[in-house]
Structures are given as C-alpha cells and as structure tokens.
Design a protein around this motif. Structure first.
Motif, mmCIF file in Angstrom:
data_model
loop_
_atom_site.group_PDB
_atom_site.id
_atom_site.type_symbol
_atom_site.label_atom_id
_atom_site.label_comp_id
_atom_site.label_asym_id
_atom_site.label_seq_id
_atom_site.Cartn_x
_atom_site.Cartn_y
_atom_site.Cartn_z
ATOM 1 N N SER A 40 0.923 -1.837 -0.081
ATOM 2 C CA SER A 40 0.007 -0.023 0.217
ATOM 3 C C SER A 40 0.998 1.171 -0.159
ATOM 4 O O SER A 40 0.898 2.219 -0.633
ATOM 5 N N ILE A 41 2.180 1.173 1.092
ATOM 6 C CA ILE A 41 2.240 2.467 0.734
ATOM 7 C C ILE A 41 4.011 2.823 -0.725
ATOM 8 O O ILE A 41 3.591 3.375 -1.207
ATOM 9 N N GLY A 42 3.757 1.576 -1.023
ATOM 10 C CA GLY A 42 4.303 1.617 -2.473
ATOM 11 C C GLY A 42 3.397 2.097 -3.903
ATOM 12 O O GLY A 42 4.016 2.842 -4.576
ATOM 13 N N GLU A 43 2.293 1.613 -4.089
ATOM 14 C CA GLU A 43 1.085 1.713 -4.540
ATOM 15 C C GLU A 43 1.027 3.725 -4.036
ATOM 16 O O GLU A 43 0.634 4.269 -5.143
ATOM 17 N N GLY A 44 0.885 3.717 -3.070
ATOM 18 C CA GLY A 44 0.473 5.210 -2.491
ATOM 19 C C GLY A 44 1.702 5.910 -3.482
ATOM 20 O O GLY A 44 1.104 7.092 -3.387
ATOM 21 N N THR A 45 2.963 5.661 -2.663
ATOM 22 C CA THR A 45 3.956 6.375 -3.111
ATOM 23 C C THR A 45 3.852 6.435 -5.319
ATOM 24 O O THR A 45 4.016 7.589 -5.554
ATOM 25 N N ARG A 46 4.046 5.848 -5.351
ATOM 26 C CA ARG A 46 3.967 5.554 -6.933
ATOM 27 C C ARG A 46 2.399 6.347 -7.977
ATOM 28 O O ARG A 46 2.524 7.506 -8.510
ATOM 29 N N ARG A 47 1.743 6.408 -6.537
ATOM 30 C CA ARG A 47 0.248 7.518 -7.112
ATOM 31 C C ARG A 47 0.801 9.238 -7.376
ATOM 32 O O ARG A 47 0.836 9.497 -7.891
ATOM 33 N N TYR A 48 1.581 9.292 -6.100
ATOM 34 C CA TYR A 48 1.114 10.090 -5.382
ATOM 35 C C TYR A 48 2.661 10.783 -6.697
ATOM 36 O O TYR A 48 2.267 12.191 -7.066
ATOM 37 N N MET A 49 3.349 10.136 -6.556
ATOM 38 C CA MET A 49 4.510 10.599 -7.908
ATOM 39 C C MET A 49 4.415 11.145 -9.000
ATOM 40 O O MET A 49 4.179 11.832 -9.780
ATOM 41 N N LEU A 50 3.424 10.031 -9.484
ATOM 42 C CA LEU A 50 2.309 10.026 -10.586
ATOM 43 C C LEU A 50 1.990 10.798 -11.518
ATOM 44 O O LEU A 50 1.820 11.843 -11.965
ATOM 45 N N ALA A 51 1.255 11.463 -10.108
ATOM 46 C CA ALA A 51 0.017 12.876 -9.956
ATOM 47 C C ALA A 51 1.168 14.137 -10.021
ATOM 48 O O ALA A 51 0.991 14.878 -10.686
ATOM 49 N N GLN A 52 2.420 13.639 -9.329
ATOM 50 C CA GLN A 52 3.197 14.677 -9.490
ATOM 51 C C GLN A 52 4.160 14.919 -11.086
ATOM 52 O O GLN A 52 4.301 16.380 -12.228
ATOM 53 N N PHE A 53 4.036 14.147 -11.395
ATOM 54 C CA PHE A 53 5.249 13.956 -13.353
ATOM 55 C C PHE A 53 3.733 14.014 -14.514
ATOM 56 O O PHE A 53 4.477 15.165 -14.631
ATOM 57 N N THR A 54 2.723 14.488 -14.059
ATOM 58 C CA THR A 54 2.358 13.877 -15.390
ATOM 59 C C THR A 54 0.927 15.688 -14.868
ATOM 60 O O THR A 54 0.345 16.405 -15.647
ATOM 61 N N GLN A 55 1.218 16.158 -14.118
ATOM 62 C CA GLN A 55 0.359 17.679 -13.497
ATOM 63 C C GLN A 55 1.000 18.360 -15.016
ATOM 64 O O GLN A 55 0.367 19.244 -15.884
ATOM 65 N N PHE A 56 2.251 18.078 -15.508
ATOM 66 C CA PHE A 56 2.649 19.023 -17.101
ATOM 67 C C PHE A 56 2.109 18.321 -18.456
ATOM 68 O O PHE A 56 2.423 19.048 -19.790
ATOM 69 N N GLY A 57 1.424 17.006 -18.393
ATOM 70 C CA GLY A 57 0.411 16.707 -18.675
ATOM 71 C C GLY A 57 1.654 15.518 -19.914
ATOM 72 O O GLY A 57 2.221 15.745 -19.130
ATOM 73 N N THR A 58 1.090 14.840 -20.396
ATOM 74 C CA THR A 58 1.514 13.694 -21.046
ATOM 75 C C THR A 58 1.982 13.741 -22.761
ATOM 76 O O THR A 58 3.120 13.223 -23.377
ATOM 77 N N ASN A 59 1.900 14.773 -22.775
ATOM 78 C CA ASN A 59 1.945 15.201 -24.336
ATOM 79 C C ASN A 59 3.296 16.089 -24.630
ATOM 80 O O ASN A 59 3.484 17.444 -25.123
ATOM 81 N N ILE A 60 4.301 16.098 -23.267
ATOM 82 C CA ILE A 60 4.999 17.360 -24.028
ATOM 83 C C ILE A 60 6.526 16.240 -23.701
ATOM 84 O O ILE A 60 6.742 15.219 -23.112
#
Lengths: 400, 237
Positions: A40-60
C-alpha cells in the motif's frame, strides 16, 4: 468425498486445536498484514509521484544539450555540450503537430524590490512556457509575445516571491532588480505549489534573451515542446531529432526526453521499489508459512491412527492428501483474512494519524493477498499432506 | 463369499524376506461366523488386513463375491473397503475430537452420502447399538464398552457384507465384552459375515468355525463348538 466433507473434517480439525491453530493463523496474518501495508505504501507513493509527474501533461518532451544514454542531468560528468540555441527552438516550431515550443535559460539570482531581496530561480522563457507547463497567470499578463531576441526588461513573479517582496500591496508596474538589471513587473502567477521539491511559487520569469544576457549564457539549457496529444510523442520526437541532427552538422549532441519515456522509466523504478518492499513483506509471510508447515507436520504425526482409520473406512490416499492440504489452506486463508483486516485497519490509523503519507490499497491487492495466503497454505501443507497420504493403512492403524 | 487360494504375504526384510502368511486357502461363506485364532505372530492380523483389503497378498488369489480383489489398485481397494467391509478394532479407533454421532458419520462423509440421508442412517446405527442418548458425547465421555458400540455403529453404517473384528473385546471387562459379542453375533444373525480375530477360546467356541494359525499357516479348522475350552494361544514370547 465431496466439498462439504472436506469442509466438515478440515474445519473441525483446525478447531480442535484452537490455541495452536490460532498461533499459526497469527503468523500468516502478520505476514499478510505486512504485505498489504508495505505494498500500500509502495502503491501510494507511485500514485503520489505519478500525480506530480503528469501535472505537466503527457504530451510534452524536453530537449537538453549533450548526449546521454541514461536519464540524468547532461553535462554534469563532463560530456560535450553542443549549443542549443533560440534558432533551434524557432525551427522546431515548424514541425507539424507541435503546439508550443519553450526555450528555457535558467539561473539563480537575487531579486530585489521594494527595499527587500530574495534569492530565487529565474526562468528565462517565452510566452509558450505558460502553455507547455499549463501554469495559470494570476494577475496582469505573462511574458509578451513577439521576437524572443528583443529581451524586454520585464518580469513575472511567482505569488510567494511577490508576497515576500511587496506584501499585500500591488506589484504590477513596480520594478525589481535582478543581477543589476531593472525589470518592470507585468504579471503575478497563480499559486502552483511545490512539484518534486521545486517551489514554483518562489520563482521569477523573464524573457529568455534577458536571462541569457543577465547570466551571461550563450545557449538555452532546455527546450520544452508540447504537441497535440500523447499519441504523437514518438513521431514528434523523431522529427525533432532529425531536424536538430541536421542543424547540428549531423551529430546527435542533444538528448530528447519524452514524458512517455519518463513515465516508463518512472514505472520501472517504482516496480522495482514495490517488488523490493513486497520481498521484505514476503519474508514475514515465509516465517508464517514455516509455522504452518511445522504445525501440520506435527499434526500428521499425532494423527497417524486417525489416518489409518480413515483409510480403513474407505478414504483413498488422494483424499487423505487433500484433507491435510485443505487444513493447511484453512489455516492460511484464515490468517490471510485476518491479515487483510489488520493491514487495512493499520493503514486507516496511519491515514488518520499522518494524512500526508501516501497510502493506497487497490482492491486487487486485497484479492491478491488472499490468493497468496491460499497458495502459502498449499505450499506449506504439501509435504505434511504427502507424508500423511503415503502412510500405509496397516502401518497407520498400528501407529496409534 | 470370500475365497482365498494360496495366499501368501511376505515383507522384504534384509536378504531373507519375512513370510507372515504362507499358502493360506480358505472359503468363508456369506453370513458365516468365523473366528481366527493363534498365538501372536502367527499371521492373524496379516490375514485380517488382507481380508479387509487394507493389504494385498504378495502371491495367491483373493476373490470377494467372485471378483479378484488381490490385484486391485490402492484406490479400488479403498472403494471395496468403503462399501463392503466394516472394521472393529481392539482400541476402538474413534476420533477423539468428534462426537459419537460424527464418528459414525465419517464413512458416509467419505462416501459422499447426502446430509439428510446421513442423519437418518446414523440414528438407525446408533439405535442398533443402544446409544442414541449418547450421540453427542465425545469418546472421552464414554465408557470402553460404549466406545466399542460406537465403533460397531460406524462399522455397520455403510451396510457392509463383512464385518472384521480384531480382538473386539481385548480392552473391555468381561461384562462389556459379553455385551459387544452379543451385539456382533446379533448382526451376524441378521446376515452379516463376521470374522473375529481373538485370543479368547470362549469366543472361538461361540463361532461357527475356527481357523487356527501358526507360523503363517492354517494348522487347524474346527467347528467352534468342538474347540477345547482350554485351548490357549497366548504369546509365545
């Protein structure tokens, strides 16, 4: 024997040794709770980081000078850096599918105004940066359109920087001084917050040429490119590469990083983290499995007479095998259910106690944990069950 | 009908195989009451195990109701035991955590007989041994005689043709032993083939026929009533 028979005999046997059954169940429960919590911690971290990463969008995609084979900061280890110029950026803009091209020249400088000063990152940028990063302007306007080489003496401040310098007072039209250059404030950004440790509210944006002059740079550090949608990613990257190789005299002395590729690397890293964490949890599950194995082994030894009797009244070796295997699975599935409840309970407590900690338990993990507990039972039970099944009925009857 | 022809059972122990039974031939008619006697180590138990399809002869033929069972696979033997043979042991072999009712249910559980049917048959079987009122007691709450009666109910609940009893009174006092033997004999009178392994000449004298074993061979076949009351087959050791 039908399923009801197994259930009646198996559950009955487990219940007859309540204390030691509960202890083996507890061993598995701890293991499964650890699996649930850590993943759960691993998956939570993944989702948190992913949200941070994709704020700029995936089309860049980003272009940096210097060629590197793995992801990282180019030029740090002395790699060659052919210049990446504003002309490069201008030419990229003509590639079909591309929506915005934002050359960036970054520096750190003291920004002074209203009698105060603050050392921040200064972004030399073009109006396109707003579109690429999907930032919002709060007040006034962003950098003016037009020839990026003009280098107007204007600045846009992050909301935190503005507040630190000017407080609640109006800052539009006032002047700040950056590295001995006087710049007029024309806009204030909307609050954005921290992304991956970088506070985007505590920065200043100036025209890219102005920044290059202030910081004495003869190239940009990065060109960020956005395009219509993620599907174009590889196509655009290919076109950009061809164009720049052509412009740079046939050498690929730059690195293109697409968001798609970043995400792929990110997921690979997170998969490794999750696997490591799961492996740690698996150790405690293994300990629990050894507990069940030991208990089942002892049980078979104690119930030799019973095995003989069951054979005498018509049980086949396979049924004896199934019966003991089922008992082990009953123990571990009970442990699994208890462990899932405990894991979810602890996760809930953590969430209440430390709301900032990223924790996420997908339902598939719960199902997987229960499946895993059943498999653990089969693995832990297989040797004791085989031992029971291989007893000769005559020997077993004599054994009591 | 049980037909044994030249049945032999040997165990590979070292260079010389240990022969527990050598060349045993016998016919046991349906509904017969047979006692197997002989000193310890004479092969009585081995014979009983073969009759009960718990063990297979290493040579010779064993036909049960005309069907050769001596060469069946282990699973097929389980099937034969399940439906045709009931066992009663000296040490009762009840499962301690199960009530009398559940112990009797065991063979039917293995045979996959539906719950409703099971319940009725358990009641009948416990009634036949006079233990309906003790159905929910566990073995440790029952006397030795009661335990053996539960075991008999269990052995007969699948309605086998053959009941094999290995020293059924060996752990009981005289009164309880007598009660158990009467019970077994009553079932025999109802048509069940009864084979009793015993040391007790008094039991032998009650049977239709006695087979006396010595060193793995049948050395004597006499009608039970002709067995001398002082015939002793105690351990030679």
């Amino acid at each position: 024997m039908d399923a009801a028979g197994y259930l009646e005999l198996g559950v009955g046997a487990v219940r007859s040794h309540r204390l030691r059954s509960m202890l083996s169940v507890l061993g598995i429960a701890i293991g499964i709770a650890a699996v649930i919590l850590l993943t759960s911690i691993g998956e939570g971290t993944r989702r948190y980081m992913l949200a941070q990463f994709t704020q700029f969008g995936t089309n860049i995609l980003g272009i940096n000078p210097g060629k590197i084979d793995t992801l990282g900061i180019p030029g740090v280890f002395g790699g060659t850096t052919h210049k990446l110029t504003l002309d490069d950026a201008e030419s990229i803009r003509r590639i079909p599918g591309i929506e915005a091209v934002a050359p960036v020249a970054l520096g750190q400088a003291r920004v002074a105004g209203n009698g105060r000063g603050r050392s921040v990152f200064v972004y030399g940028a073009t109006p396109d940066l707003l579109e690429v990063l999907k930032f919002q302007i709060g007040q006034g306007s962003f950098l003016p359109p037009g020839d990026p080489r003009r280098g107007s003496l204007v600045a846009v401040l992050g909301p935190k920087l503005k507040r630190e310098l000017f407080g609640e007072a109006n800052a539009l039209g006032r002047f700040v001084r950056v590295a001995d250059t006087r710049l007029r404030v024309i806009g204030i950004m909307a609050p954005k917050g921290t992304l991956l440790g970088m506070d985007f509210d505590d920065v200043a944006y100036v025209p890219v040429t102005t920044a290059m002059r202030m910081f004495n740079l003869d190239e940009v550090q990065e060109i960020d490119v956005s395009f219509a949608h993620e599907g174009l990613s590889e196509n655009v990257a290919e076109n950009v590469r061809d164009l720049l190789v052509d412009r740079h005299g046939g050498r690929e002395d730059f690195t293109i990083t697409t968001q798609t590729e970043m995400l792929r690397v990110f997921h690979r890293v997170m998969d490794a983290v999750t696997a490591t964490v799961a492996a740690i949890a698996a150790i405690s599950l293994l300990v629990g499995a050894i507990g069940v194995f030991t208990m089942m082994w002892i049980t078979v030894g104690e119930r030799v007479g019973e095995i003989g009797l069951l054979r005498a009244v018509g049980a086949t070796a396979r049924e004896i095998h199934g019966l003991f295997l089922f008992e082990a699975v009953v123990l571990t599935v009970m442990g699994g259910a208890l462990g899932v409840l405990a894991g979810l309970g602890i996760a809930l407590v953590i969430r209440l106690a430390a709301p900032g900690l990223p924790l996420y338990t997908p339902i598939e993990y719960v199902v997987a944990a229960l499946t895993l507990s059943a498999v653990t039972g089969m693995v832990a039970g297989v040797l004791p069950a085989r031992r029971a099944a291989q007893l000769h009925p005559v020997e077993a009857l004599r054994g009591e | 009908m049980i037909e044994l022809d030249g049945v032999q059972r040997s165990y590979p122990v070292g260079a010389e195989p240990l022969v527990a039974l050598k060349d045993v031939s016998a016919r046991i008619a349906k509904g017969e009451y047979l006692a197997v006697m002989g000193p310890s180590g004479s092969g009585k138990s081995t014979l009983l195990n073969i009759l009960g399809c718990l063990d297979r002869p290493t040579a010779g033929s064993y036909r049960l109701d005309g069907r050769e069972v001596g060469t069946l696979s282990a699973d097929a033997l389980s099937e034969v035991r399940r439906h045709h043979i009931g066992f009663v042991f000296q040490s009762f072999h009840l499962i301690g955590r199960l009530s009398a009712h559940e112990n009797v249910a065991l063979p039917m559980l293995l045979a996959g007989i539906p719950e409703d049917d099971r319940r009725a048959r358990i009641s009948t079987a416990l009634d036949a041994v006079g233990l309906v009122h003790r159905a929910h007691h566990r073995p440790n709450e029952l006397s030795g005689g009661e335990c053996q009666r539960v075991a008999i109910a269990r052995a007969t609940v699948m309605r086998p043709h053959i009941l094999l009893a290995d020293e059924p009174t060996g752990n009981l006092d005289t009164a309880n032993g007598e009660q158990i033997m009467r019970l077994l004999e009553r079932m025999n009178a109802d048509g069940l083939t009864l084979v009793v392994v015993t040391h007790d000449p008094n039991i032998g004298r009650r049977s239709d026929r006695v087979l006396v074993l010595r060193d793995g061979e049948i050395v004597q076949r006499v009608p039970g009533r002709e067995l001398r009351p002082d015939a002793l087959f105690e351990s030679r050791a």
